[in-house]
Design an enzyme around this catalytic site. Structure first.
Site, mmCIF file in Angstrom:
data_model
loop_
_atom_site.group_PDB
_atom_site.id
_atom_site.type_symbol
_atom_site.label_atom_id
_atom_site.label_comp_id
_atom_site.label_asym_id
_atom_site.label_seq_id
_atom_site.Cartn_x
_atom_site.Cartn_y
_atom_site.Cartn_z
ATOM 1 N N ASN A 1 33.941 42.908 40.265
ATOM 2 C CA ASN A 1 34.828 43.846 39.573
ATOM 3 C C ASN A 1 35.238 43.253 38.223
ATOM 4 O OD1 ASN A 1 36.378 46.067 39.081
ATOM 5 N ND2 ASN A 1 37.672 45.877 40.894
ATOM 6 N N HIS B 1 47.416 45.322 44.981
ATOM 7 C CA HIS B 1 46.612 45.960 46.030
ATOM 8 C C HIS B 1 47.448 46.569 47.148
ATOM 9 C CE1 HIS B 1 43.045 43.898 44.308
ATOM 10 N NE2 HIS B 1 42.382 44.850 44.922
#
Length: 430
Positions: free
Chosen positions: A305, A336
């Site tokens: 990512n 997250h």
């Protein structure tokens, strides 16, 4: 179950992005032919983002619109040197509230959470990236916004709203800077990229190939389940590793479709030297082969990512004077959603990256060329096993993933690396 049904059930984000492809091609065609002025280009991508948000998230699209309105108000009312602190604080509190609400409904009330809410919160996380990226640009004076009149305010704010709600990056990124977005929007009519149809088709074929591999792996795992009481340790390790590959392919497919959507709109093109083949990889979160070939945890962390890794580095790592690695991964945990599996997975990731630095620094200079090749192979296998543990812990989010890692004994790999880290730290202090 057919492949299309499989894709729809397993990749709701992916399919929504695929349905956006015709509109991306339409934008490219209209902009290339000169039918869209710069203002109408900005309107096209922002209105497209609003429609996509409402269609996919329903009432929960208000989460994104609220963030956008608050951000615009802050940009207009707060001094640029202070705006990042306000934007970061308010946006993260807003995102955290919805993360905690999901956990409350899941774990305390035991209620099913709407898939639309999951989509909205996941998209809100991507919105946080873009909003804080702009606020850092304003703080560092990379971007200057002046509002001397209502007309100037409209001229300045329309590109900003388009950047935040752009339909090509709304559901999946990759993150690009505000200045690059503006230059791409301006340049699409001045120096039009070549027709992206061929590269989009090729990347979609790669997605179908990845999903076919994933489909086969899932079929194998379902028909050959892992039984801790009867299966060998090696089988358990390979079974869990295969499950982690299945979960990682979801990300690779999602990133590749995100690339396709941006490429279809004419974004992500990089003109090389004359005569070279055109490069459409300027907007990318990572390539399957490059990431999976990483032989060290630190390499994997940088490549996985990639645009998010760069954002975390700029937002946290560079700004922290003490324990920057730990603080960066801790913020990633907060961003997250702070589930139990996230705590274990992300802090294990941080510890094993730190261990990788120390192990490599200690061993690599002492090895001959032959042993370095062997070390690289062993390091790659070690990285694969650690990544499998991290992915299982994060994706399962609760105790079920941690139990699977302990029963299959694959959890010994990161544990061994962490123990070795403490031994080397003690060795260095003696």
């Amino acid at each position: 179950m057919g492949l299309m049904n499989w894709l729809w059930e397993q990749h709701l984000f992916l399919m929504h992005q695929c349905f956006s492809l015709p509109f991306a091609f339409l934008f490219y065609f209209l902009a290339k032919r000169g039918y869209l002025s710069l203002t109408y280009r900005y309107l096209f991508v922002s209105v497209g983002g609003c429609v996509l948000a409402v269609v996919t998230m329903g009432i929960y699209s208000s989460l994104l619109f609220t963030s956008t309105v608050v951000f615009i108000l802050l940009v207009c009312s707060v001094d640029p040197s202070c705006v990042h602190v306000w934007v970061f604080g308010i946006q993260m509190l807003w995102q955290t509230f919805w993360h905690l609400l999901i956990q409350y409904r899941e774990y305390y009330l035991h209620e099913p959470v709407s898939i639309r809410l999951f989509l909205a919160v996941s998209t809100l996380m991507l919105l946080t990236q873009r909003i804080t990226s702009v606020s850092m640009d304003l703080q560092e004076e990379r971007v200057l916004l002046t509002f001397k009149s209502k007309r100037e305010a409209c001229v300045m704010l329309l590109p900003l709203i388009s950047y935040i709600l752009n339909f090509t990056t709304l559901l999946g990124g990759p993150l690009c800077s505000y200045s690059r977005f503006v230059s791409s929007m301006v340049g699409i009519s001045l120096n039009t990229p070549p027709n992206p149809l061929g590269v989009v088709f090729l990347k979609l074929m790669q997605v179908l190939l990845l999903e076919w591999v994933r489909y086969c792996l899932v079929h194998f795992l379902k028909h050959n389940p892992y039984d801790p009481s009867n299966s060998m340790i090696l089988y358990g390790v390979l079974w869990v590793w295969s499950l982690a590959v299945v979960l990682r392919i979801q990300y690779y497919s999602h990133w590749k479709v995100s690339e396709c959507l941006n490429n279809a709109a004419g974004f992500g093109f990089w003109e090389k030297s004359p005569g070279d083949s055109p490069d459409w990889s300027r907007l990318s979160d990572g390539d399957f082969w490059t990431i999976e070939a990483s032989s060290r945890m630190s390499e994997f962390a940088r490549r996985w990512n990639a645009t998010t890794a760069s954002w975390l580095r700029r937002l946290v790592y560079i700004r922290c004077k003490r324990f920057p690695l730990f603080m960066t991964f801790s913020f990633s945990l907060w961003w997250h959603g702070c589930h139990l599996g996230h705590f274990v997975g992300i802090w294990t990731w941080a510890a094993t990256v730190k261990a990788d630095y120390h192990i490599h620094r200690y061993l690599h200079p002492k090895l001959s060329s032959t042993w370095r090749k062997i070390y690289t192979c062993l390091s790659w296998m070690n990285t694969q096993m650690i990544v499998a543990c991290i992915v299982i812990a994060i994706e399962f989010r609760n105790m079920s993933g941690l139990r699977l890692l302990s029963l299959a004994h694959i959890g010994l790999f990161p544990l061994f690396n962490i123990i070795l880290l403490f031994i080397l730290l003690k060795h260095n202090t003696d």
